[in-house]
Design a protein around this motif. Structure first.
Motif, PDB file in Angstrom:
ATOM      1  N   ASP A 218       0.827  -1.208   0.000  1.00  0.00           N
ATOM      2  CA  ASP A 218       0.000   0.000   0.000  1.00  0.00           C
ATOM      3  C   ASP A 218       0.864   1.261   0.000  1.00  0.00           C
ATOM      4  O   ASP A 218       1.933   1.292   0.601  1.00  0.00           O
ATOM      5  CB  ASP A 218      -0.918   0.016   1.229  1.00  0.00           C
ATOM      6  N   ASP A 219       0.388   2.303  -0.680  1.00  0.00           N
ATOM      7  CA  ASP A 219       1.110   3.580  -0.652  1.00  0.00           C
ATOM      8  C   ASP A 219       0.220   4.757  -0.290  1.00  0.00           C
ATOM      9  O   ASP A 219       0.707   5.866  -0.085  1.00  0.00           O
ATOM     10  CB  ASP A 219       1.832   3.841  -1.984  1.00  0.00           C
ATOM     11  N   SER A 220      -1.088   4.538  -0.188  1.00  0.00           N
ATOM     12  CA  SER A 220      -2.008   5.597   0.230  1.00  0.00           C
ATOM     13  C   SER A 220      -3.144   4.970   1.028  1.00  0.00           C
ATOM     14  O   SER A 220      -3.776   4.022   0.571  1.00  0.00           O
ATOM     15  CB  SER A 220      -2.600   6.331  -0.972  1.00  0.00           C
ATOM     16  N   ALA A 221      -3.387   5.496   2.220  1.00  0.00           N
ATOM     17  CA  ALA A 221      -4.450   4.955   3.061  1.00  0.00           C
ATOM     18  C   ALA A 221      -5.157   6.071   3.810  1.00  0.00           C
ATOM     19  O   ALA A 221      -4.523   7.045   4.229  1.00  0.00           O
ATOM     20  CB  ALA A 221      -3.868   3.948   4.056  1.00  0.00           C
ATOM     21  N   VAL A 222      -6.457   5.920   3.948  1.00  0.00           N
ATOM     22  CA  VAL A 222      -7.251   6.826   4.785  1.00  0.00           C
ATOM     23  C   VAL A 222      -8.108   5.960   5.701  1.00  0.00           C
ATOM     24  O   VAL A 222      -8.803   5.047   5.243  1.00  0.00           O
ATOM     25  CB  VAL A 222      -8.143   7.759   3.949  1.00  0.00           C
ATOM     26  N   CYS A 223      -8.042   6.234   6.993  1.00  0.00           N
ATOM     27  CA  CYS A 223      -8.781   5.451   7.987  1.00  0.00           C
ATOM     28  C   CYS A 223      -9.710   6.365   8.789  1.00  0.00           C
ATOM     29  O   CYS A 223      -9.389   7.525   9.038  1.00  0.00           O
ATOM     30  CB  CYS A 223      -7.824   4.795   8.980  1.00  0.00           C
ATOM     31  N   VAL A 224     -10.828   5.814   9.194  1.00  0.00           N
ATOM     32  CA  VAL A 224     -11.720   6.473  10.149  1.00  0.00           C
ATOM     33  C   VAL A 224     -11.651   5.667  11.438  1.00  0.00           C
ATOM     34  O   VAL A 224     -11.811   4.440  11.416  1.00  0.00           O
ATOM     35  CB  VAL A 224     -13.171   6.534   9.630  1.00  0.00           C
ATOM     36  N   LEU A 225     -11.368   6.340  12.534  1.00  0.00           N
ATOM     37  CA  LEU A 225     -11.166   5.665  13.813  1.00  0.00           C
ATOM     38  C   LEU A 225     -12.165   6.149  14.860  1.00  0.00           C
ATOM     39  O   LEU A 225     -12.544   7.323  14.875  1.00  0.00           O
ATOM     40  CB  LEU A 225      -9.747   5.936  14.325  1.00  0.00           C
ATOM     41  N   LYS A 226     -12.552   5.240  15.743  1.00  0.00           N
ATOM     42  CA  LYS A 226     -13.443   5.591  16.856  1.00  0.00           C
ATOM     43  C   LYS A 226     -12.817   5.089  18.151  1.00  0.00           C
ATOM     44  O   LYS A 226     -12.379   3.937  18.227  1.00  0.00           O
ATOM     45  CB  LYS A 226     -14.819   4.957  16.653  1.00  0.00           C
ATOM     46  N   SER A 227     -12.758   5.955  19.150  1.00  0.00           N
ATOM     47  CA  SER A 227     -12.136   5.594  20.427  1.00  0.00           C
ATOM     48  C   SER A 227     -13.182   5.088  21.421  1.00  0.00           C
ATOM     49  O   SER A 227     -14.391   5.146  21.173  1.00  0.00           O
ATOM     50  CB  SER A 227     -11.413   6.806  21.023  1.00  0.00           C
ATOM     51  N   GLU A 228     -12.688   4.636  22.558  1.00  0.00           N
ATOM     52  CA  GLU A 228     -13.546   4.088  23.624  1.00  0.00           C
ATOM     53  C   GLU A 228     -14.668   5.050  24.028  1.00  0.00           C
ATOM     54  O   GLU A 228     -15.805   4.631  24.243  1.00  0.00           O
ATOM     55  CB  GLU A 228     -12.698   3.801  24.869  1.00  0.00           C
ATOM     56  N   SER A 229     -14.330   6.333  24.135  1.00  0.00           N
ATOM     57  CA  SER A 229     -15.328   7.302  24.607  1.00  0.00           C
ATOM     58  C   SER A 229     -16.149   7.899  23.470  1.00  0.00           C
ATOM     59  O   SER A 229     -16.990   8.761  23.697  1.00  0.00           O
ATOM     60  CB  SER A 229     -14.640   8.423  25.387  1.00  0.00           C
ATOM     61  N   GLY A 230     -15.888   7.442  22.230  1.00  0.00           N
ATOM     62  CA  GLY A 230     -16.680   7.924  21.100  1.00  0.00           C
ATOM     63  C   GLY A 230     -16.049   9.050  20.311  1.00  0.00           C
ATOM     64  O   GLY A 230     -16.712   9.676  19.482  1.00  0.00           O
ATOM     65  N   ILE A 231     -14.762   9.324  20.540  1.00  0.00           N
ATOM     66  CA  ILE A 231     -14.061  10.308  19.717  1.00  0.00           C
ATOM     67  C   ILE A 231     -13.848   9.695  18.332  1.00  0.00           C
ATOM     68  O   ILE A 231     -13.362   8.570  18.220  1.00  0.00           O
ATOM     69  CB  ILE A 231     -12.691  10.679  20.320  1.00  0.00           C
ATOM     70  N   VAL A 232     -14.239  10.428  17.287  1.00  0.00           N
ATOM     71  CA  VAL A 232     -14.041   9.923  15.930  1.00  0.00           C
ATOM     72  C   VAL A 232     -13.090  10.851  15.167  1.00  0.00           C
ATOM     73  O   VAL A 232     -13.072  12.055  15.402  1.00  0.00           O
ATOM     74  CB  VAL A 232     -15.375   9.792  15.150  1.00  0.00           C
ATOM     75  N   GLY A 233     -12.311  10.258  14.265  1.00  0.00           N
ATOM     76  CA  GLY A 233     -11.370  11.076  13.510  1.00  0.00           C
ATOM     77  C   GLY A 233     -10.799  10.308  12.339  1.00  0.00           C
ATOM     78  O   GLY A 233     -11.079   9.121  12.153  1.00  0.00           O
ATOM     79  N   THR A 234      -9.987  11.006  11.548  1.00  0.00           N
ATOM     80  CA  THR A 234      -9.379  10.383  10.373  1.00  0.00           C
ATOM     81  C   THR A 234      -7.863  10.333  10.501  1.00  0.00           C
ATOM     82  O   THR A 234      -7.242  11.201  11.126  1.00  0.00           O
ATOM     83  CB  THR A 234      -9.727  11.149   9.078  1.00  0.00           C
TER      84      THR A 234
END
Length: 342
Positions: A218-234
């Motif tokens: 892979d050379d390009s990746a975009v992820c969406v993440l969610k934490s335990e308390s519900g913080i979401v981000g890229t």
């Protein structure tokens, strides 16, 4: 106290720019052995640091009088070499990503525990001054509840950084296992775990191979993440940012926004909802474009943990948690589903 005796396995760019210079600058250690399968590289580094050169790491582990080993080799060798060094009674600093699977990571952790030795993973982003300050502000409640974030690590690719250029192991799946997500993305999964002070529980990702020829990683990746308390981000990781490096993070909270490594002059800019803006001149993060990073403090923290018999700041367990987010991202991209990170 006598100096800790150090051996470094792998004499490519990461050891030349970071491990060897930082060990050499540390008064509490002495570099006694270096190893590389390319004899010429091992001899060159041995001469520079007044050490003994080896071309076989098992020979080095059995013959050299060592307390500490740095593993600076292609990703697929991290686990076997780290385990061999731990079983030989050495403390180990391993480059990231620590392993190519959760099973390998667990085996490394078990080897460290069984032998009573330190295992640290070389995630250096935690020690960048702007990141340390941001963690402090978050812990102090300066920006209140955190809602979201975006973080990126991208540059033109390892051909401009690796000692082998376009022929680097970074582009061969059987040796690298994973591309930009393992080289850069895992730094950011570790950084965000550190900054937010909590674990990620879900990940969705697009992981692509489109920017590099003659490469099967892979050379390009975009992820969406969610934490335990519900913080979401890229989180974005890329070898396709041709013109300049992006190593920025923005954190959005109820009382303000923190911009890290996102300004040409200030390492951290805090923008508060009451109108106040605080610019922190903390020294810029050093980029690969500048010929590598010295002074990342990884070696300093590792050596101190051995001397003071404390848990390294990024121990095996922590390294595995950062790796698991990346493994989850790969699974998500393959299955086209959101992956639960148990």
């Amino acid at each position: 106290m006598s100096k800790l005796k150090v051996g470094v396995i792998g004499c490519g760019s990461i050891s030349r720019w970071r491990h060897l210079p930082e060990y050499a600058a540390n008064q509490q250690v002495e570099i006694v052995a270096v190893c590389d399968i390319v004899e010429e590289r091992a001899k060159e580094m041995a001469e520079e640091y007044n050490a003994t050169a080896y071309t076989d790491y098992e020979t080095m582990l059995s013959e050299a009088d060592l307390d500490v080993v740095s593993v600076c080799t292609p990703n697929y060798l991290h686990a076997p070499m780290s385990i061999a060094a731990l079983n030989a009674g050495k403390h180990v600093l391993c480059e990231k990503p620590m392993a190519t699977s959760e099973e390998e990571a667990l085996a490394m952790i078990e080897a460290a525990e069984k032998n009573g030795k330190k295992l640290m993973i070389a995630h250096n982003q935690r020690f960048v001054p702007s990141h340390v300050k941001a963690r402090e502000l978050i812990e102090n409640g300066a920006i209140g509840k955190i809602y979201s974030f975006r973080t990126a690590f991208g540059h033109g690719g390892p051909e401009g950084w690796s000692i082998d250029g376009k022929d680097s192991w970074f582009f061969r799946k059987e040796e690298a296992f994973i591309g930009a997500m393992g080289d850069l993305g895992v730094h950011k999964t570790d950084l965000m775990r550190y900054l937010l002070g909590e674990e990620f529980v879900e990940v969705g990702a697009f992981v692509e191979s489109s920017a590099k020829e003659n490469s099967d990683v892979d050379d390009s990746a975009v992820c969406v993440l969610k934490s335990e308390s519900g913080i979401v981000g890229t989180l974005a990781a890329s070898w396709a940012y041709k013109k300049s490096e992006d190593n920025s993070t923005v954190i959005y909270g109820e009382k303000g926004v923190l911009r890290l490594e996102d300004h040409p002059q200030y390492g951290l800019v805090a923008q508060y909802t009451n109108g106040e803006v605080v610019n922190y001149e903390l020294g810029r993060i050093q980029s690969n474009d500048e010929g590598g990073q010295t002074g990342t403090r990884v070696i300093e923290h590792f050596v101190n943990s051995i001397i003071n018999d404390t848990v390294p700041p990024i121990d095996g367990e922590s390294g595995m948690k950062s790796l698991k987010v990346v493994l989850g991202a790969l699974e998500s991209s393959e299955t086209k589903k959101i992956v639960q990170l148990s």
